[in-house]
Motif scaffolding. Structure first.
Motif, PDB file in Angstrom:
ATOM      1  N   ILE A 132      -6.465  13.659   4.962  1.00  0.00           N
ATOM      2  CA  ILE A 132      -6.033  13.788   3.564  1.00  0.00           C
ATOM      3  C   ILE A 132      -5.694  12.422   2.984  1.00  0.00           C
ATOM      4  CG2 ILE A 132      -4.173  14.676   2.093  1.00  0.00           C
ATOM      5  CD1 ILE A 132      -4.133  17.159   3.967  1.00  0.00           C
ATOM      6  N   PHE A 133      -5.037  11.553   3.769  1.00  0.00           N
ATOM      7  CA  PHE A 133      -4.708  10.207   3.288  1.00  0.00           C
ATOM      8  C   PHE A 133      -5.976   9.432   2.926  1.00  0.00           C
ATOM      9  CE2 PHE A 133      -0.911  10.309   6.465  1.00  0.00           C
ATOM     10  CZ  PHE A 133      -0.251  11.207   5.646  1.00  0.00           C
ATOM     11  N   LEU A 134      -7.003   9.559   3.765  1.00  0.00           N
ATOM     12  CA  LEU A 134      -8.255   8.826   3.539  1.00  0.00           C
ATOM     13  C   LEU A 134      -8.943   9.286   2.258  1.00  0.00           C
ATOM     14  CD1 LEU A 134     -10.440   6.838   4.476  1.00  0.00           C
ATOM     15  CD2 LEU A 134     -11.434   8.708   5.830  1.00  0.00           C
ATOM     16  N   ILE A 189       1.817   1.377  12.461  1.00  0.00           N
ATOM     17  CA  ILE A 189       2.018   2.826  12.620  1.00  0.00           C
ATOM     18  C   ILE A 189       0.785   3.495  13.216  1.00  0.00           C
ATOM     19  CG2 ILE A 189       2.389   5.001  11.375  1.00  0.00           C
ATOM     20  CD1 ILE A 189       4.122   3.431   9.397  1.00  0.00           C
ATOM     21  N   MET A 190      -0.404   3.121  12.727  1.00  0.00           N
ATOM     22  CA  MET A 190      -1.629   3.710  13.254  1.00  0.00           C
ATOM     23  C   MET A 190      -1.846   3.336  14.719  1.00  0.00           C
ATOM     24  SD  MET A 190      -2.832   5.694  11.001  1.00  0.00           S
ATOM     25  CE  MET A 190      -1.181   5.983  10.327  1.00  0.00           C
ATOM     26  N   THR A 196       2.134  -7.833  -1.732  1.00  0.00           N
ATOM     27  CA  THR A 196       2.621  -6.485  -1.439  1.00  0.00           C
ATOM     28  C   THR A 196       1.577  -5.682  -0.671  1.00  0.00           C
ATOM     29  OG1 THR A 196       3.996  -6.503  -3.421  1.00  0.00           O
ATOM     30  CG2 THR A 196       3.499  -4.358  -2.468  1.00  0.00           C
ATOM     31  N   ILE A 197       0.311  -5.797  -1.080  1.00  0.00           N
ATOM     32  CA  ILE A 197      -0.764  -5.057  -0.419  1.00  0.00           C
ATOM     33  C   ILE A 197      -0.953  -5.518   1.019  1.00  0.00           C
ATOM     34  CG2 ILE A 197      -3.272  -4.771  -0.363  1.00  0.00           C
ATOM     35  CD1 ILE A 197      -1.884  -2.948  -2.331  1.00  0.00           C
ATOM     36  N   VAL A 198      -1.026  -6.817   1.222  1.00  0.00           N
ATOM     37  CA  VAL A 198      -1.220  -7.342   2.576  1.00  0.00           C
ATOM     38  C   VAL A 198      -0.057  -6.939   3.470  1.00  0.00           C
ATOM     39  CG1 VAL A 198      -1.406  -9.441   3.958  1.00  0.00           C
ATOM     40  CG2 VAL A 198      -2.631  -9.281   1.791  1.00  0.00           C
ATOM     41  N   SER A 199       1.154  -6.967   2.920  1.00  0.00           N
ATOM     42  CA  SER A 199       2.345  -6.583   3.681  1.00  0.00           C
ATOM     43  C   SER A 199       2.317  -5.108   4.063  1.00  0.00           C
ATOM     44  CB  SER A 199       3.602  -6.886   2.859  1.00  0.00           C
ATOM     45  OG  SER A 199       3.657  -8.249   2.520  1.00  0.00           O
ATOM     46  N   SER A 200       1.916  -4.259   3.126  1.00  0.00           N
ATOM     47  CA  SER A 200       1.812  -2.821   3.409  1.00  0.00           C
ATOM     48  C   SER A 200       0.740  -2.543   4.452  1.00  0.00           C
ATOM     49  CB  SER A 200       1.486  -2.053   2.119  1.00  0.00           C
ATOM     50  OG  SER A 200       2.538  -2.153   1.201  1.00  0.00           O
ATOM     51  N   LEU A 201      -0.324  -3.315   4.400  1.00  0.00           N
ATOM     52  CA  LEU A 201      -1.391  -3.157   5.390  1.00  0.00           C
ATOM     53  C   LEU A 201      -0.863  -3.451   6.793  1.00  0.00           C
ATOM     54  CD1 LEU A 201      -4.381  -2.590   5.900  1.00  0.00           C
ATOM     55  CD2 LEU A 201      -4.833  -5.025   5.526  1.00  0.00           C
ATOM     56  N   GLY A 202       0.012  -4.449   6.887  1.00  0.00           N
ATOM     57  CA  GLY A 202       0.617  -4.755   8.184  1.00  0.00           C
ATOM     58  C   GLY A 202       1.405  -3.580   8.715  1.00  0.00           C
ATOM     59  N   SER A 203       2.167  -2.920   7.842  1.00  0.00           N
ATOM     60  CA  SER A 203       2.948  -1.747   8.235  1.00  0.00           C
ATOM     61  C   SER A 203       2.036  -0.609   8.675  1.00  0.00           C
ATOM     62  CB  SER A 203       3.822  -1.296   7.058  1.00  0.00           C
ATOM     63  OG  SER A 203       4.558  -0.141   7.379  1.00  0.00           O
ATOM     64  N   ALA A 204       0.956  -0.379   7.927  1.00  0.00           N
ATOM     65  CA  ALA A 204       0.021   0.708   8.242  1.00  0.00           C
ATOM     66  C   ALA A 204      -0.627   0.492   9.604  1.00  0.00           C
ATOM     67  CB  ALA A 204      -1.044   0.811   7.157  1.00  0.00           C
ATOM     68  N   ILE A 205      -0.999  -0.745   9.885  1.00  0.00           N
ATOM     69  CA  ILE A 205      -1.657  -1.053  11.165  1.00  0.00           C
ATOM     70  C   ILE A 205      -0.725  -0.760  12.333  1.00  0.00           C
ATOM     71  CG2 ILE A 205      -2.526  -2.951  12.595  1.00  0.00           C
ATOM     72  CD1 ILE A 205      -3.705  -4.166  10.012  1.00  0.00           C
ATOM     73  N   PHE A 263      -1.659   4.820   3.947  1.00  0.00           N
ATOM     74  CA  PHE A 263      -1.501   4.978   5.389  1.00  0.00           C
ATOM     75  C   PHE A 263      -0.155   4.469   5.888  1.00  0.00           C
ATOM     76  CE2 PHE A 263      -5.996   5.784   5.095  1.00  0.00           C
ATOM     77  CZ  PHE A 263      -6.220   6.702   6.106  1.00  0.00           C
ATOM     78  N   ALA A 264       0.459   3.538   5.168  1.00  0.00           N
ATOM     79  CA  ALA A 264       1.797   3.082   5.557  1.00  0.00           C
ATOM     80  C   ALA A 264       2.826   4.169   5.267  1.00  0.00           C
ATOM     81  CB  ALA A 264       2.154   1.796   4.823  1.00  0.00           C
ATOM     82  N   ASN A 265       2.846   4.657   4.021  1.00  0.00           N
ATOM     83  CA  ASN A 265       3.819   5.694   3.637  1.00  0.00           C
ATOM     84  C   ASN A 265       3.482   7.042   4.268  1.00  0.00           C
ATOM     85  OD1 ASN A 265       5.394   3.989   2.026  1.00  0.00           O
ATOM     86  ND2 ASN A 265       4.064   4.283   0.261  1.00  0.00           N
ATOM     87  N   GLY A 266       2.188   7.374   4.307  1.00  0.00           N
ATOM     88  CA  GLY A 266       1.780   8.634   4.914  1.00  0.00           C
ATOM     89  C   GLY A 266       2.058   8.653   6.406  1.00  0.00           C
ATOM     90  N   GLY A 267       1.745   7.524   7.077  1.00  0.00           N
ATOM     91  CA  GLY A 267       2.021   7.426   8.507  1.00  0.00           C
ATOM     92  C   GLY A 267       3.501   7.536   8.806  1.00  0.00           C
ATOM     93  N   SER A 268       4.335   6.972   7.932  1.00  0.00           N
ATOM     94  CA  SER A 268       5.784   7.106   8.086  1.00  0.00           C
ATOM     95  C   SER A 268       6.194   8.570   7.985  1.00  0.00           C
ATOM     96  CB  SER A 268       6.513   6.292   7.011  1.00  0.00           C
ATOM     97  OG  SER A 268       6.344   4.909   7.235  1.00  0.00           O
ATOM     98  N   GLY A 269       5.504   9.326   7.118  1.00  0.00           N
ATOM     99  CA  GLY A 269       5.779  10.750   6.982  1.00  0.00           C
ATOM    100  C   GLY A 269       5.511  11.511   8.272  1.00  0.00           C
TER     101      GLY A 269
END
Length: 453
Positions: A100-102, A210-211, A199-208, A149-155
């Motif tokens: 769903i996130f994708l 979590i994934m 902000t985007i690059v930083s969020s990408l770091g968080s998503a990586i 994927f950062a916020n969804g993965g946190s969920g």
């Protein structure tokens, strides 16, 4: 680690809410610091840049809101499965959430890129503020997948009670943002676009991060196996019945924000927009701890509901409300007492110094709504926890689009109180709606007694 988290959610609700809320609170405050840090660096670019980014704020709320909302859908579905001790279903819910996130990332990115300029113009952006708004907004919308994927993965992690690792991922993101903001904005001379790229690059770091935990290290409670994935419409529907209304929560708040911007433009022009944008950053920062408590309430409520434990359900809401009210009182006191000093954060240059009195006024009037938001926020998340996302959306509409928009227009435009009237309207609307929301939540809990016992 994951089993301990699950046992915590199934245990005493007061302890669970408190222990789960604190790492979420830290995570959200760190996330909100994105906005604060961006605001500090952007202040050096002048009033037009501040206003331009202010016009993007409602659209950004949609972007970020969908990622958080779908993450809430994952949290609700997984936590209810945890409460029912159904590990297989919890794992399937996590797998379907990633799909769903994708899909949401692709659809929303295309949509937002197309509508951003017409929306900015509709809000009142023109000239240099429009240019700055587009420069800031475009990278954010193109990088939506990072937020999703950062916020969804946190969920997903919240659904199994693993709040600490969600916090660790945010810490990685925040550190990156602190470093990259000045580099992108000033060293690379990217201006407003640099702030959003950081902000985007930083969020990408968080998503990586979590994934990695979910898909590669595989040490979470949920067991995601994408190779053996089989689509289940019932599970997807269970996620979306909370995820879509929760996402629309943010959309409704964004729509309400559009009205606020229009009203502010009418009475205060670019000056009013810049003051509101700066004050709103601090308001959103202040509301993060309340949102964190609400997220903990949603997870623990979901577990109690899945286990059909009415006593734990009621105690979760009661404790969450008391906890949030106490925190909101402290935050309000800090914002009111230190309003002039806090205003300096966003008005430290000679060009923006004139904003200090109005930002101070915003903090000392509009933020009084926080006092009662402390009883409304846990109630809204309570509905999400029991799988009633549409009820949560209903109360968002009442709070932001009906009461708050009405009172800001009444005091600011009809009564001709100007910016002060709009600040008063923001507080009054949210206070009244929060009281009604809490009352209805208690009514709902009492009705559930016969269902769960």
């Amino acid at each position: 680690m994951a089993n301990k988290n699950v046992e915590l959610m199934r245990g005493e609700p007061e302890i669970a809410v408190r222990k789960l809320a604190i790492p979420i609170m830290i995570s959200m405050l760190l996330t909100a610091s994105y906005n604060i840090v961006d605001g500090i660096w952007i202040a050096g670019l002048g009033q037009a840049a501040i206003a331009g980014i202010g016009f993007v704020t409602p659209i950004f709320m949609i972007l970020n809101g969908f990622s958080v909302g779908l993450g809430n859908g994952a949290t609700s579905s997984i936590s209810r499965s945890v409460g029912a001790k159904n590990h297989e279903r919890a794992s399937k819910a996590a797998s379907h959430s990633l799909l769903i996130f994708l899909i949401a990332s692709i659809v929303l990115t295309l949509s937002l890129i197309i509508i951003q300029e017409p929306l900015l113009k509709a809000y009142g952006a023109s000239g240099q503020s429009l240019v700055e708004g587009i420069k800031y907004g475009t990278p954010l919308f193109l990088g939506l997948f990072a937020f999703m994927f950062a916020n969804g993965g946190s969920g997903i992690l919240r659904g199994e009670g693993d709040m600490k690792r969600a916090m660790y991922a945010i810490i990685v993101s925040v550190i990156l943002n602190f470093i990259l903001d000045p580099v992108f904005i000033y060293v690379l001379s990217l201006g407003s676009a640099g702030a959003s790229l950081a902000t985007i690059v930083s969020s990408l770091g968080s998503a990586i991060v979590i994934m990695y935990w979910i898909l590669i290290k595989k040490d979470t409670y949920v067991d995601v196996n994408l190779k053996g994935f089989k689509f289940d419409s019932e599970i997807a529907g269970d996620i979306l019945k909370v995820g879509i209304p929760s996402s629309l929560d943010m959309f409704m708040m964004s729509l309400a924000m559009s009205f606020y911007l229009i009203f502010i433009s009418m009475v205060g022009g670019e000056y009013g927009i810049a003051a509101f944008t700066s004050g709103q950053r601090l308001y959103l920062f202040g509301i993060m701890p309340l949102t964190a408590i609400g997220s903990a309430v949603a997870a623990v409520t979901g577990s109690a509901y899945g286990a059909k434990n009415w006593d734990y359900l009621k105690r979760t809401h009661t404790y969450g409300t008391k906890f949030a009210t106490m925190i909101s009182a402290v935050i309000l006191a800090l914002l009111v007492i230190f309003a002039p000093q806090l205003s300096l954060i966003f008005a430290y240059t000679p060009e923006t110094a004139a904003l200090i009195p109005e930002i101070t006024s915003f903090l000392r009037i509009a933020c009084f709504g926080l006092l009662l938001v402390g009883i409304g926020m846990p109630s809204s998340f309570f509905y999400q926890g029991i799988g009633r996302g549409t009820t949560s959306l209903f109360w968002t509409i009442i709070r932001e689009l009906i009461f708050t928009v009405f009172f800001t227009y009444l005091f600011g435009i009809v009564f001709n109180w100007g910016l002060t009237g709009i600040w008063v309207g923001l507080a009054v609307g949210r206070i009244i709606a929060s009281i009604l929301n809490f009352t209805y939540a208690r009514y709902t809990i009492n009705k559930l007694k016969t269902v769960l016992n």
